[in-house]
Design an enzyme around this catalytic site. Structure first.
Site, PDB file in Angstrom:
ATOM      1  N   ASP A 147      -0.180   6.360   4.780  1.00 54.57           N
ATOM      2  CA  ASP A 147      -1.147   5.713   5.685  1.00 54.57           C
ATOM      3  C   ASP A 147      -0.428   5.642   7.139  1.00 54.57           C
ATOM      4  OD1 ASP A 147      -3.215   4.829   6.952  1.00 54.57           O
ATOM      5  OD2 ASP A 147      -3.227   2.989   6.372  1.00 54.57           O
ATOM      6  N   TYR A 156      -8.300  -4.233   7.191  1.00 52.01           N
ATOM      7  CA  TYR A 156      -8.514  -2.758   7.283  1.00 52.01           C
ATOM      8  C   TYR A 156      -9.641  -2.647   8.040  1.00 52.01           C
ATOM      9  CZ  TYR A 156      -4.253  -2.134   4.477  1.00 52.01           C
ATOM     10  OH  TYR A 156      -2.935  -2.312   4.267  1.00 52.01           O
ATOM     11  N   ASN A 172       2.275  -1.726   6.676  1.00 55.02           N
ATOM     12  CA  ASN A 172       2.809  -2.567   5.440  1.00 55.02           C
ATOM     13  C   ASN A 172       2.483  -1.868   4.243  1.00 55.02           C
ATOM     14  OD1 ASN A 172       1.775  -4.566   7.712  1.00 55.02           O
ATOM     15  ND2 ASN A 172       2.968  -5.731   6.116  1.00 55.02           N
TER      16      ASN A 172
END
Ligand SMILES: *[C@@H]1O[C@H](CO)[C@@H](O)[C@H](O)[C@H]1NC(C)=O
Ligand SMILES: *[C@@H]1O[C@H](CO)[C@@H](O)[C@H](O)[C@H]1NC(C)=O
Ligand SMILES: *[C@@H]1O[C@H](CO)[C@@H](O)[C@H](O)[C@H]1NC(C)=O
Length: 402
Positions: free
Chosen positions: A84, A129, A89
């Site tokens: 991503d 998110y 992270n």
């Protein structure tokens, strides 16, 4: 990953099209020499620098989720992760997760007790998110990726993943490839760890996302390189304007010859973790209206499938070069039995300041185009993908005479 709520909808609407292929990590033959160094009180095997990039094959679920296999721990426990560029992270679900954590139920879980190289850290972290929140603790263990083994890093064990999006996801975890500014809890990003250990030839990585969901190969992530076989040269390079997301300046978007969006320039991020293209709701609304779309929910639009052959090309001006998408590129077609649904690739999303506003160029853009992410020079190279062409849009049946 900025946004993936479209997936929930895609999955609910299309369980019958669920034809995804899982490809195991391909080993790069004969290149994994190891060297033992003393690290705290135990010995860890640190991989030797290798020649050639790290290749991770991807699986493609409905052109909406692309994920690859990695291993964590000794012996490696396998997980599929989204690579991503919209976050920084790395986390996987944990064996120690909360019983009510939906994401934990249907996915593989990391078991620290089953890994001889596990080292506790215990710092709590939380990531927000676009599709939901995630809480957990940091731990340390070794990563196996694309044939390289024993890369020591700090990662997140997810203990609490309440969102339905994670529960229904085809991937277990996320491996962020954004800039350090986005990393929560001050954790070194996985890319920086690979770079610091000298495991990448060049401080770059690139993506090839296959837009044919039926194809055997879903695509490929190349860490430390790029493969010109995947694109039509030359690459057009754009500077990263704000190093957090992979943010660039977009000059303009034109729709056929009748509508101009982002007329005086705007910000855009290149995000492999977002399925669609998003933009400010006013502009996306006007665009979908012109395409004959009607709003569904959460910023999504459906387009009558019989209109596909009449839809205009949509052109993005980036770094002075046009990157064009045809209807075949920007409409996601879902078939379930006799039902066919056409989801517009353009989703309305107003990202608030200070991060936004910006457009998100997700997989709908990054499939037909290959992006080379250059951390060293803080720039992105873009070119048209050269790949298996997607299935052509079936033309409407000829009118029947009496
Ligand atoms: C993990 O993946 C590797 C490579 O594909 C495979 O050899 C190994 O058996 C897998 N491990 C488990 C526990 O499934
Ligand atoms: C846990 O990891 C973070 C991020 O790398 C680090 O700053 C912190 O010092 C570590 N804490 C412990 C107790 O190891
Ligand atoms: C892409 O779109 C631009 C602007 O509409 C147009 O001038 C150009 O010819 C298009 N290029 C291709 C290859 O279709």
């Amino acid at each position: 990953m900025y946004l993936r709520q479209d997936l929930v909808l895609l999955m609910l609407l299309s369980s019958a099209v669920a034809s995804f292929i899982r490809i195991p990590l391909r080993k790069v033959p004969g290149k994994t020499g190891t060297l033992r160094i003393l690290r705290s009180w135990r010995t860890l095997e640190i991989p030797l620098p290798k020649n050639g990039p790290i290749l991770v094959p991807l699986s493609n679920y409905l052109n909406a989720q692309y994920y690859g296999e990695i291993g964590l721990g000794t012996p490696p426990q396998n997980f599929s992760v989204i690579f991503d560029t919209g976050s920084s992270n790395f986390w996987v679900p944990s064996r120690r997760c909360n019983f009510f954590s939906l994401g934990c139920w249907f996915h593989r879980r990391y078991d620290p007790k089953a890994s001889s190289s596990f080292q506790p850290n215990g710092t709590q972290f939380s990531i927000q998110y676009g599709t939901g929140r995630l809480d957990g603790i940091l731990s340390e263990d070794v990563l196996t990726i694309g044939g390289i083994e024993g890369v020591p890093l700090v990662f997140g064990e997810a203990l609490w993943e309440p969102s339905l999006a994670f529960a229904l996801a085809h991937f277990d975890g996320i491996l962020g490839l954004g800039f350090p500014a986005l990393a929560v809890a001050g954790v070194q990003t996985p890319l920086d760890t690979l770079l610091a250990l000298g495991l990448l030839d060049q401080p770059i990585f690139s993506f090839y996302l296959n837009r044919d969901p039926e194809a055997v190969s879903g695509g490929e992530v190349i860490l430390g390189g790029s493969d010109p076989a995947h694109y039509v040269p030359p690459l057009t390079f754009l500077p990263v304007t704000r190093p957090a997301y992979w943010q660039i300046h977009m000059d303009r978007v034109i729709v056929g010859d009748s509508l101009t969006l982002c007329p005086t320039g705007c910000a855009a991020i290149l995000d492999t973790g977002t399925s669609l293209i998003t933009g400010p709701s006013k502009e996306i609304g006007a665009l979908n209206k012109l395409l004959g779309g009607f709003p569904l929910l959460a910023g999504e639009y459906l387009i009558p499938c019989d209109r596909l052959s009449d839809l205009p090309t949509i052109s993005f001006l980036l770094g002075g070069v046009w990157f064009n998408l045809t209807a075949q590129d920007y409409v996601l077609q879902l078939a379930s039995g006799r039902t066919r649904l056409c989801l517009s690739g353009f989703l309305a999303l107003d990202v608030p300041p200070p991060a936004g506003p910006f457009w998100i160029l997700g997989d709908v853009f990054l499939g037909p185009h290959v992006a080379v992410f250059d951390r060293g020079a803080a720039r992105v190279g873009l070119a048209r993908a050269r790949g298996t062409p997607p299935h052509p849009i079936p033309s409407p049946p000829p009118p029947r005479g009496p």
